[in-house]
Motif scaffolding. Structure first.
Motif, short mmCIF file in Angstrom:
data_model
loop_
_atom_site.label_atom_id
_atom_site.label_comp_id
_atom_site.label_asym_id
_atom_site.label_seq_id
_atom_site.Cartn_x
_atom_site.Cartn_y
_atom_site.Cartn_z
N TYR A 33 -11.71 10.85 5.25
CA TYR A 33 -10.42 10.56 4.61
C TYR A 33 -10.62 9.98 3.21
O TYR A 33 -9.97 10.42 2.25
CB TYR A 33 -9.62 9.58 5.48
CG TYR A 33 -8.39 9.03 4.83
CD1 TYR A 33 -7.36 9.88 4.39
CD2 TYR A 33 -8.23 7.66 4.64
CE1 TYR A 33 -6.22 9.37 3.79
CE2 TYR A 33 -7.09 7.15 4.04
CZ TYR A 33 -6.09 8.00 3.61
OH TYR A 33 -4.95 7.50 3.02
N LEU A 34 -11.52 9.02 3.08
CA LEU A 34 -11.76 8.39 1.78
C LEU A 34 -12.26 9.39 0.75
O LEU A 34 -12.02 9.25 -0.45
CB LEU A 34 -12.76 7.25 1.92
CG LEU A 34 -12.33 6.07 2.82
CD1 LEU A 34 -13.47 5.06 2.92
CD2 LEU A 34 -11.07 5.42 2.30
N ILE A 67 1.76 5.88 -4.10
CA ILE A 67 1.00 4.66 -3.90
C ILE A 67 0.45 4.57 -2.47
O ILE A 67 0.96 5.21 -1.56
CB ILE A 67 1.86 3.40 -4.18
CG1 ILE A 67 3.08 3.36 -3.25
CG2 ILE A 67 2.27 3.36 -5.64
CD1 ILE A 67 3.90 2.09 -3.37
N GLN A 68 -0.57 3.73 -2.32
CA GLN A 68 -1.06 3.42 -0.97
C GLN A 68 -0.08 2.49 -0.28
O GLN A 68 0.43 2.79 0.79
CB GLN A 68 -2.44 2.78 -1.05
CG GLN A 68 -3.54 3.69 -1.54
CD GLN A 68 -4.89 2.98 -1.53
OE1 GLN A 68 -5.07 1.94 -0.92
NE2 GLN A 68 -5.85 3.55 -2.25
N ARG A 80 -6.36 10.49 0.41
CA ARG A 80 -6.43 9.07 0.03
C ARG A 80 -5.95 8.91 -1.40
O ARG A 80 -6.61 9.34 -2.36
CB ARG A 80 -7.86 8.55 0.18
CG ARG A 80 -8.12 7.16 -0.40
CD ARG A 80 -7.67 6.04 0.49
NE ARG A 80 -8.34 4.79 0.10
CZ ARG A 80 -8.17 3.62 0.70
NH1 ARG A 80 -7.33 3.52 1.72
NH2 ARG A 80 -8.81 2.55 0.29
N ILE A 81 -4.78 8.33 -1.58
CA ILE A 81 -4.24 8.07 -2.91
C ILE A 81 -5.07 6.97 -3.56
O ILE A 81 -5.31 5.93 -2.94
CB ILE A 81 -2.76 7.65 -2.83
CG1 ILE A 81 -1.93 8.74 -2.16
CG2 ILE A 81 -2.21 7.32 -4.21
CD1 ILE A 81 -0.52 8.31 -1.81
N PRO A 82 -5.52 7.13 -4.79
CA PRO A 82 -6.32 6.08 -5.43
C PRO A 82 -5.49 4.81 -5.64
O PRO A 82 -4.26 4.86 -5.79
CB PRO A 82 -6.73 6.70 -6.77
CG PRO A 82 -6.57 8.18 -6.58
CD PRO A 82 -5.43 8.34 -5.63
N PHE A 83 -6.15 3.66 -5.66
CA PHE A 83 -5.47 2.44 -6.08
C PHE A 83 -4.93 2.65 -7.49
O PHE A 83 -5.57 3.30 -8.32
CB PHE A 83 -6.44 1.25 -6.08
CG PHE A 83 -6.80 0.76 -4.70
CD1 PHE A 83 -5.89 0.09 -3.92
CD2 PHE A 83 -8.08 0.97 -4.20
CE1 PHE A 83 -6.22 -0.37 -2.65
CE2 PHE A 83 -8.43 0.52 -2.93
CZ PHE A 83 -7.50 -0.16 -2.16
N ASN A 84 -3.77 2.08 -7.76
CA ASN A 84 -3.19 2.21 -9.09
C ASN A 84 -2.30 1.01 -9.39
O ASN A 84 -2.13 0.12 -8.55
CB ASN A 84 -2.41 3.54 -9.22
CG ASN A 84 -1.30 3.65 -8.20
OD1 ASN A 84 -0.40 2.81 -8.13
ND2 ASN A 84 -1.34 4.70 -7.38
N GLU A 85 -1.74 1.00 -10.57
CA GLU A 85 -0.98 -0.17 -11.02
C GLU A 85 0.47 -0.18 -10.58
O GLU A 85 1.29 -0.93 -11.11
CB GLU A 85 -1.06 -0.28 -12.55
CG GLU A 85 -2.48 -0.35 -13.07
CD GLU A 85 -3.35 -1.33 -12.27
OE1 GLU A 85 -2.97 -2.49 -12.13
OE2 GLU A 85 -4.39 -0.90 -11.75
#
Length: 235
Positions: free
Chosen positions: A212-213, A11-12, A218-223
């Protein structure tokens, strides 16, 4: 010196605020828990009985120093990589702003887990809907309105004026995260915060951040993170 960042690998989360500062600074670092046996190494450090063990990630190892708490890590990095003012008063001001962002992050998390993180979201949907409604009617205008005023009153491209600080990077993450978690609500609200929207775009275009993006770092947004998208909360 090569830094060691310790945070959950999937996670971010709160670790992303530190990653953004390290990336903008072009600092050499390793995201330890994303490597083999990295999570075990992170847990071992937290369970240590000697020295200054951190309570929870994120924490940063810088030489012999082990620094915990997001705002505390950023206070350390800001002074060493030109991401904070040089004066003591300026550094304390930026640290104060980061602590305010930390309060906002807690409130964002509590929109989907108002009764606590140990319960599943499905077991707290009604309180989550109520908390989210209050968050968008009362808390978002209060927090983001405050930072919008600072940008306007400062008259520069960044919160403290013409120089970028780690607070600007953190506000970029707030805007990006709210867009992911609440796309409809955020779209309707963005006309009230044109300064923060512009700040987000300027940060995204900075060479080190853009690289970086666009990278696998960069870990993607997730649930699983702080910013989670539940359709029923974005009504």
């Amino acid at each position: 010196m090569k830094y060691e960042l310790y945070y959950w690998p999937e996670i971010q989360g709160r670790g992303e605020y530190v990653r953004l500062a390290l990336e903008e600074a072009g600092a050499a670092y390793v995201d330890v828990a994303r490597g083999r046996r990295g999570t075990a190494a992170m847990m071992k450090m937290m369970e240590a009985h000697a020295g200054t063990p951190p309570f929870a990630p994120p924490f940063l190892k810088a030489g012999k120093l082990v620094i915990g708490q997001t705002a505390n890590v950023l206070l350390y990095l800001g002074g060493r990589h030109g991401l904070a003012p040089k004066t003591e008063a300026g550094r304390l001001w930026v640290h104060q702003l980061q602590l305010t962002i930390s309060d906002l992050v807690v409130e964002i998390h509590d929109t989907h887990h108002p009764l606590g993180p140990s319960m599943y979201y499905e077991d707290q949907k009604p309180p989550a809907k109520k908390r989210t409604a209050d968050f968008w009617s009362e808390r978002v205008p209060k927090f983001l309105g405050y930072f919008e005023r600072l940008l306007t009153d400062g008259g520069g491209s960044y919160v403290t004026g013409r120089r970028l600080t780690y607070v600007d990077l953190s506000l970029f993450q707030i805007v990006a995260g709210l867009r992911y978690a609440f796309p409809k609500r955020m779209k309707a609200f963005e006309s009230d915060i044109p300064g923060l929207v512009g700040l987000h775009d300027r940060i995204a275009a900075r060479p080190n951040i853009k690289a970086y993006l666009d990278s696998g770092r960069r870990i993607p947004f997730n649930e699983q993170g702080i910013f989670r998208h539940y359709r029923e909360l974005d009504a």
